[in-house]
Design a protein around this motif. Structure first.
Motif, PDB file in Angstrom:
ATOM      1  N   GLY A   1      -4.592   1.876   3.499  1.00 56.72           N
ATOM      2  CA  GLY A   1      -4.276   2.390   4.828  1.00 56.72           C
ATOM      3  C   GLY A   1      -5.321   2.176   5.892  1.00 56.72           C
TER       4      GLY A   1
ATOM      5  N   ILE B   1       0.052   4.061   6.466  1.00 53.94           N
ATOM      6  CA  ILE B   1       0.514   4.969   5.418  1.00 53.94           C
ATOM      7  C   ILE B   1       0.377   6.395   5.943  1.00 53.94           C
TER       8      ILE B   1
ATOM      9  N   TYR C   1      -1.592   5.003  11.796  1.00 49.48           N
ATOM     10  CA  TYR C   1      -0.288   5.639  11.592  1.00 49.48           C
ATOM     11  C   TYR C   1       0.333   6.050  12.923  1.00 49.48           C
TER      12      TYR C   1
ATOM     13  N   GLU D   1       0.808  -1.217   0.000  1.00 44.82           N
ATOM     14  CA  GLU D   1       0.000   0.000   0.000  1.00 44.82           C
ATOM     15  C   GLU D   1       0.845   1.274   0.000  1.00 44.82           C
ATOM     16  N   VAL D   2       2.004   1.248   0.636  1.00 44.05           N
ATOM     17  CA  VAL D   2       2.866   2.431   0.625  1.00 44.05           C
ATOM     18  C   VAL D   2       3.347   2.716  -0.796  1.00 44.05           C
TER      19      VAL D   2
END
Length: 215
Positions: free
Chosen positions: A122, A128, A150, A92-93
């Motif tokens: 995320g 993320i 996060y 995903e990043v």
């Protein structure tokens, strides 16, 4: 590296590679340290060495994309993120950074291709940068989930709360924490907030944890 001793970290990674020359992860860690030093060419060089040892290393392509982005080579960065995603579609990043770089060069076709995936980025077990996602969708509930995930990345020792005062103070003390108490777009959009409280009822403080650029 976590102590900010980047030269010592790079020296340690080199010692690792003397003992185990095929240790691709050591090259990746060294690349991150080089990037943190601003030595972007050196970072790319060691990422390429990692890929020679481990051609299916998605993280190496993702990190290389970040470094190329830092050099302003956005199309090359997108290509690196795409290679990471070919190897690991749920990275995903890499997908978020690909979207960001595509948007930066107005590649809206590329953004549209991932439109159906944007709501899923995320909100599971991969953290993320939640601020970036705010550019791609207006979904407060998902932004909250991303922000909470996060925040878990940063393991901070909680600050002990002061004792509750026995008497209500004459004026309520309000503190604002920001990294943008300087020449920054955020401060211009929120400056009226600081003028709003009645000073006879409130004491207002600003706590800056951002850079001091003398502005």
């Amino acid at each position: 590296k976590d102590q900010g001793k980047l030269e010592e970290a790079i020296d340690a990674y080199n010692k690792v590679l003397l003992l185990k020359p095929d240790y691709a992860e050591a090259y990746i860690n060294m690349g991150v340290a080089f990037k943190d030093q601003g030595k972007l060419e050196e970072a790319i060089d060691v990422y390429n060495k990692a890929l020679l040892l481990k051609p299916d290393y998605a993280e190496a392509y993702s990190n290389m994309g970040n470094t190329l982005q830092g050099q302003g080579k956005l199309e090359e960065a997108i290509d690196a993120f795409n290679k990471a995603l070919l190897l690991k579609p749920d990275h995903e990043v890499a997908r978020l950074n690909k979207l960001l770089n595509q948007a930066s060069i107005c590649d809206w076709t590329g953004v549209e291709e991932d439109q159906n995936l944007i709501p899923t980025i995320g909100i599971s077990d991969q953290y993320i940068n939640p601020m970036i996602m705010m550019a791609f969708e207006d979904a407060p509930e998902r932004h909250r989930i991303r922000s909470e995930l996060y925040a878990k990345k940063f393991k901070q020792k909680p600050i002990p709360m002061p004792p509750i005062p026995m008497q209500k103070p004459k004026r309520l003390r309000v503190g604002y924490f920001s990294s943008d108490f300087r020449e920054h777009s955020v401060i211009y959009t929120i400056e009226n907030i600081f003028d709003a409280p009645d000073r006879e009822r409130f004491e207002v403080y600003g706590y800056s944890f951002g850079p001091n650029d003398d502005s």
